[in-house]
Design a protein around this motif. Structure first.
Motif, PDB file in Angstrom:
ATOM      1  N   GLY A   1       0.852  -1.306  -0.021  1.00 15.82           N
ATOM      2  CA  GLY A   1      -0.016  -0.050   0.102  1.00 15.82           C
ATOM      3  C   GLY A   1       0.800   1.314  -0.011  1.00 15.82           C
ATOM      4  N   TYR A   2       2.150   1.188   0.431  1.00 20.73           N
ATOM      5  CA  TYR A   2       2.824   2.543   0.762  1.00 20.73           C
ATOM      6  C   TYR A   2       4.044   2.627  -0.112  1.00 20.73           C
ATOM      7  CZ  TYR A   2      -0.279   3.560   4.449  1.00 20.73           C
ATOM      8  OH  TYR A   2      -1.494   3.970   5.382  1.00 20.73           O
ATOM      9  N   THR A   3       4.440   1.383  -0.619  1.00 20.62           N
ATOM     10  CA  THR A   3       5.396   1.503  -1.665  1.00 20.62           C
ATOM     11  C   THR A   3       5.102   0.952  -3.136  1.00 20.62           C
ATOM     12  OG1 THR A   3       7.000   0.772   0.060  1.00 20.62           O
ATOM     13  CG2 THR A   3       8.060   0.931  -1.935  1.00 20.62           C
ATOM     14  N   GLY A   4       3.727   0.560  -3.140  1.00 26.10           N
ATOM     15  CA  GLY A   4       3.107   0.151  -4.531  1.00 26.10           C
ATOM     16  C   GLY A   4       3.840  -0.955  -5.113  1.00 26.10           C
ATOM     17  N   VAL A   5       4.344  -2.013  -4.229  1.00 29.23           N
ATOM     18  CA  VAL A   5       5.154  -3.250  -4.767  1.00 29.23           C
ATOM     19  C   VAL A   5       4.228  -4.335  -4.233  1.00 29.23           C
ATOM     20  CG1 VAL A   5       7.078  -4.484  -4.594  1.00 29.23           C
ATOM     21  CG2 VAL A   5       7.352  -2.223  -4.969  1.00 29.23           C
ATOM     22  N   LEU A   6       3.817  -5.336  -4.934  1.00 29.56           N
ATOM     23  CA  LEU A   6       3.084  -6.382  -4.715  1.00 29.56           C
ATOM     24  C   LEU A   6       3.746  -7.620  -4.462  1.00 29.56           C
ATOM     25  CD1 LEU A   6       0.285  -8.050  -4.121  1.00 29.56           C
ATOM     26  CD2 LEU A   6       0.115  -8.281  -6.665  1.00 29.56           C
TER      27      LEU A   6
ATOM     28  N   ILE B   1       7.613   6.586  -4.803  1.00 27.28           N
ATOM     29  CA  ILE B   1       7.750   5.462  -5.616  1.00 27.28           C
ATOM     30  C   ILE B   1       6.466   5.177  -5.951  1.00 27.28           C
ATOM     31  CG2 ILE B   1       8.767   3.435  -5.763  1.00 27.28           C
ATOM     32  CD1 ILE B   1      11.054   4.363  -4.009  1.00 27.28           C
ATOM     33  N   ARG B   2       5.753   5.035  -5.056  1.00 27.74           N
ATOM     34  CA  ARG B   2       4.373   4.329  -5.291  1.00 27.74           C
ATOM     35  C   ARG B   2       3.537   5.360  -6.349  1.00 27.74           C
ATOM     36  NH1 ARG B   2       0.187   4.994  -0.679  1.00 27.74           N
ATOM     37  NH2 ARG B   2      -0.121   7.105  -1.656  1.00 27.74           N
TER      38      ARG B   2
ATOM     39  N   GLY C   1       9.958   7.546   4.635  1.00 24.67           N
ATOM     40  CA  GLY C   1       8.537   7.044   4.264  1.00 24.67           C
ATOM     41  C   GLY C   1       8.018   7.694   3.086  1.00 24.67           C
ATOM     42  N   ARG C   2       8.035   9.136   3.056  1.00 25.69           N
ATOM     43  CA  ARG C   2       7.787   9.978   1.901  1.00 25.69           C
ATOM     44  C   ARG C   2       8.110   9.454   0.617  1.00 25.69           C
ATOM     45  NH1 ARG C   2       6.849  13.651   6.158  1.00 25.69           N
ATOM     46  NH2 ARG C   2       8.904  14.190   6.388  1.00 25.69           N
ATOM     47  N   THR C   3       9.718   9.076   0.594  1.00 23.09           N
ATOM     48  CA  THR C   3      10.253   8.502  -0.607  1.00 23.09           C
ATOM     49  C   THR C   3       9.468   7.446  -1.048  1.00 23.09           C
ATOM     50  OG1 THR C   3      12.048   7.149   0.211  1.00 23.09           O
ATOM     51  CG2 THR C   3      12.560   9.329   0.110  1.00 23.09           C
ATOM     52  N   LEU C   4       9.162   6.326  -0.155  1.00 22.14           N
ATOM     53  CA  LEU C   4       8.148   5.213  -0.613  1.00 22.14           C
ATOM     54  C   LEU C   4       7.066   5.608  -1.320  1.00 22.14           C
ATOM     55  CD1 LEU C   4       8.837   2.801   2.579  1.00 22.14           C
ATOM     56  CD2 LEU C   4      10.190   3.012   0.218  1.00 22.14           C
ATOM     57  N   ILE C   5       6.402   6.562  -0.728  1.00 25.68           N
ATOM     58  CA  ILE C   5       4.875   7.116  -1.384  1.00 25.68           C
ATOM     59  C   ILE C   5       5.016   7.584  -2.648  1.00 25.68           C
ATOM     60  CG2 ILE C   5       3.131   8.924  -0.831  1.00 25.68           C
ATOM     61  CD1 ILE C   5       3.434   8.092   2.094  1.00 25.68           C
TER      62      ILE C   5
ATOM     63  N   ILE D   1      15.916   9.873  -6.289  1.00 28.04           N
ATOM     64  CA  ILE D   1      15.664   8.797  -5.228  1.00 28.04           C
ATOM     65  C   ILE D   1      16.034   7.378  -5.868  1.00 28.04           C
ATOM     66  CG2 ILE D   1      14.027   7.400  -4.031  1.00 28.04           C
ATOM     67  CD1 ILE D   1      12.375   9.994  -4.002  1.00 28.04           C
ATOM     68  N   PRO D   2      17.294   6.794  -5.335  1.00 27.80           N
ATOM     69  CA  PRO D   2      17.691   5.463  -6.253  1.00 27.80           C
ATOM     70  C   PRO D   2      16.321   4.411  -5.729  1.00 27.80           C
ATOM     71  CG  PRO D   2      19.001   5.955  -4.248  1.00 27.80           C
ATOM     72  CD  PRO D   2      17.854   6.985  -4.292  1.00 27.80           C
ATOM     73  N   VAL D   3      15.519   4.074  -6.646  1.00 28.92           N
ATOM     74  CA  VAL D   3      14.325   3.400  -6.261  1.00 28.92           C
ATOM     75  C   VAL D   3      14.509   2.056  -6.014  1.00 28.92           C
ATOM     76  CG1 VAL D   3      12.275   2.530  -7.758  1.00 28.92           C
ATOM     77  CG2 VAL D   3      12.959   5.111  -7.946  1.00 28.92           C
TER      78      VAL D   3
END
Ligand code: ATP
Ligand code: MG
Lengths: 250, 318
Positions: free
Chosen positions: B54-59, B197-198, B191-195, B209-211
């Motif tokens: 939900g917060y990084t967009g990776v399933l 990326i999502r 945490g904001r970098t994860l959002i 950001i080195p994704v």
């Protein structure tokens, strides 16, 4: 000492040569415009400078360092920031949040699990400063996806600026804008260039914008460099008129 | 604390009050304490998955592997190494987290379906090890012959072994620490970098950001907390078998997160609670309880794509 040196870069997609042996030198504080007809290879050229694509051949030197093979994030850390032809923002976040992320990255906090109160205050102040500069203060808490096209473009430029770049690449900053919006963005870019001495390379189709802003213009056509010079030289260049300006004027 | 701050905190206060009072109100409406414990444990697993989903967009479809490593870690520690519940949890968490950290670099370049498939594949590797390595893991029969032990602090001891309520509160404390840590991280610059990326991976990349690196860290954090959940799950059952590592268990976590609402922090907990209650009720009625859960899931996804909590939130704000 030049800030950016592009040396004979080419990019091939299959049999298509999108960019063909193009070189360019950008001096610190310059504002260069790249113009050319649709499909000339302008965006591909930008993509190689910013690290989106690797050149098939050629070299890119930024601040005396070969960056040809660096991934995009590393180029950003060295000072190359860009915007995209089709706006790339975080549409479901607010303007404030959109700007806060690059401000934190630029300040070196991308991995921080925590910020001191002091740092937090500084970061908020910087975000406000950027919103003021971009004329976005009144929309600070709106979702960017809900803003007018012009404001989304302005947000994207301010996001790139939040990174404190030494070289700013703008891909058609006024694309799809009305006259007023175009004027506002043009003034913004001019201010960045004049007041902050920011080095800018921009791709632009709107000739009024180009001639108003650019110190130097380079013309791409079918992947190759057709001409390069001051706005006066380009306006007088017959090959350019034939290939491009003539068509635009007609 | 101003009125708007209070408004923002209201859902959190509500959830914590419900959780704190669970052993008292749950029996009153026909439940039992272990059911509540189960919901909290699986809720932690689903919330951990959701840190990534939900917060990084990776399933990920392979979280059961790390859940299972946490579970076997605690069981095997207590059985073979040291009779301590706390040490067992720490070992289980460490093993799950390490495995995730090592596998991470092999998979973080992949996106979408490819990432999901490879996480399944790695998960199945752990499943087969647990399944085949009879002499150590108990193989198909599972690892028995151990139980959770009372917490012994020297000056005092808490009997979480026999007292179901005491165990519930122990689980709740671990849950609170884990969930608190995740909430903290999500509100940080990281945490904001994860959002970011999502929301738009390309934009994130070109903001410096080195994704891949950030996804790796998010993956490790997510797997760390899912192994905590796995350890608690083994302690709850005093038992662990290879089904906890099977890929369908990963699917259950995804279902819980999506069912409750993966765009909300508490959503996956609600999803887990619904899942656990449906399972408890339906499995006593029919062998095919999972098809009813499946049907319910499909209905929610079709009509309430933001999950159960998404609906409630919209009702409240409108
Ligand atoms: N990733 C790609 N794969 C294959 N072909 C591509 C790719 N990117 C660009 N091209 C092709 O390369 C040529 C140059 O495209 P590019 O986008 O650089 O042009 P441009 O000058 O930016 O045009 P416009 O003014 O329309 O934006 C075009 O023919 C385009 O179709
Ligand atoms: Mg283009």
């Amino acid at each position: 000492m030049s800030l950016l040196r592009v040396e004979n870069v080419s990019k091939q997609f299959g049999s298509l040569v999108a960019v063909n042996e193009v070189s360019m030198i950008v001096e610190p504080g310059e504002l260069c415009a790249v113009i050319g007809p649709n499909g000339a290879g302008k965006t591909t050229f930008f993509n190689m400078i910013s690290g989106f694509l690797r050149p098939t051949t050629g070299r890119i030197v930024f601040d005396e360092e070969d960056v040809t093979l660096l991934v995009p994030a590393r180029r950003v850390w060295r000072g190359i920031a860009r915007t995209f032809q089709i706006t790339e923002v975080f549409p479901e976040l607010t303007v404030r949040e959109n700007l806060r992320i690059p401000v934190e990255v630029a300040a070196g906090y991308r991995l921080s699990p925590w910020l001191s109160r002091d740092t937090d205050t500084k970061i908020r102040a910087r975000v406000s400063e950027l919103m003021d500069m971009g004329g976005l203060a009144s929309k600070a808490d709106r979702l960017v996806g809900e803003l007018a096209h012009g404001d989304q473009r302005a947000t994207e430029i301010m996001m790139a600026l939040a990174l404190k770049p030494r070289l700013l690449l703008l891909d058609e900053p006024t694309a799809g804008m009305g006259d007023q919006e175009t004027y506002d963005i043009t003034q913004l870019i001019r201010k960045l260039h004049r007041e902050q001495k920011l080095t800018i390379v921009l791709i632009e189709h709107d000739m009024r914008v180009v001639f108003h802003l650019a110190d130097r213009i380079m013309v791409l056509s079918e992947g190759a460099m057709l001409a390069e010079g001051t706005p006066q030289q380009i306006a007088a260049n017959e090959a350019v008129q034939a290939a491009y300006l003539g068509k635009a004027a007609a | 604390m101003g009125a708007s701050e209070l408004n923002k905190q209201a859902p959190n206060i509500f959830v914590w009050l419900l959780l704190l009072g669970m052993p008292f109100w749950l029996p009153a409406i026909g439940g039992y304490t272990e059911l509540g414990t189960r919901a909290v444990v699986l809720g932690l697993a689903a919330m951990s998955l959701n840190f990534l989903l939900g917060y990084t967009g990776v399933l990920s479809f392979g979280h059961a592997a790390y859940f299972g490593l946490g579970a076997y870690g605690v069981g095997m520690t207590i059985r073979y190494l040291m009779p301590s519940t706390i040490v067992g949890i720490l070992v289980g968490t460490l093993v799950g987290t390490l495995a995730a950290a090592i596998i991470g670099p092999l998979i973080i370049r992949l996106r979408g379906v490819y990432f999901a498939m490879v996480t399944i594949a790695f998960g199945q590797v752990f499943f087969f090890i647990a399944f085949r390595w009879n002499s150590v893991t108990g193989g198909d029969d599972g690892l028995s012959g151990w139980t959770r032990l009372p917490l012994d602090f020297g000056f005092a001891s808490i009997d979480i072994q026999h007292n179901a309520r005491a165990f519930y509160y122990f689980v709740l404390v671990v849950f609170a620490l884990s969930v608190g840590a995740m909430a903290w991280l999500l509100r940080s610059p990281f945490g904001r970098t994860l959002i970011a990326i999502r929301e738009n991976e390309q934009r994130a990349r070109f903001l410096g950001i080195p994704v891949d690196q950030h996804i790796w860290i998010s993956w490790v954090i997510s797997c760390c907390f899912v192994s905590v959940a796995g350890a608690l799950y083994a302690l709850l059952n005093n038992f662990i078998d290879p089904r906890a590592l099977y890929w369908s268990q990963s699917g259950d976590f995804v279902i819980m997160a999506v069912l409750g609402g993966m765009r909300s922090f508490w959503g996956p907990l609600i999803g887990a609670a619904i899942f656990v209650v449906l399972q408890d009720y339906l499995s006593s009625q029919t062998e095919n309880w999972m098809s009813f859960v499946g049907l319910f899931f499909v209905l929610v996804v079709l009509f309430f794509p933001r999950g159960v909590l998404g609906v409630i939130r919209r009702k409240v704000t409108s």
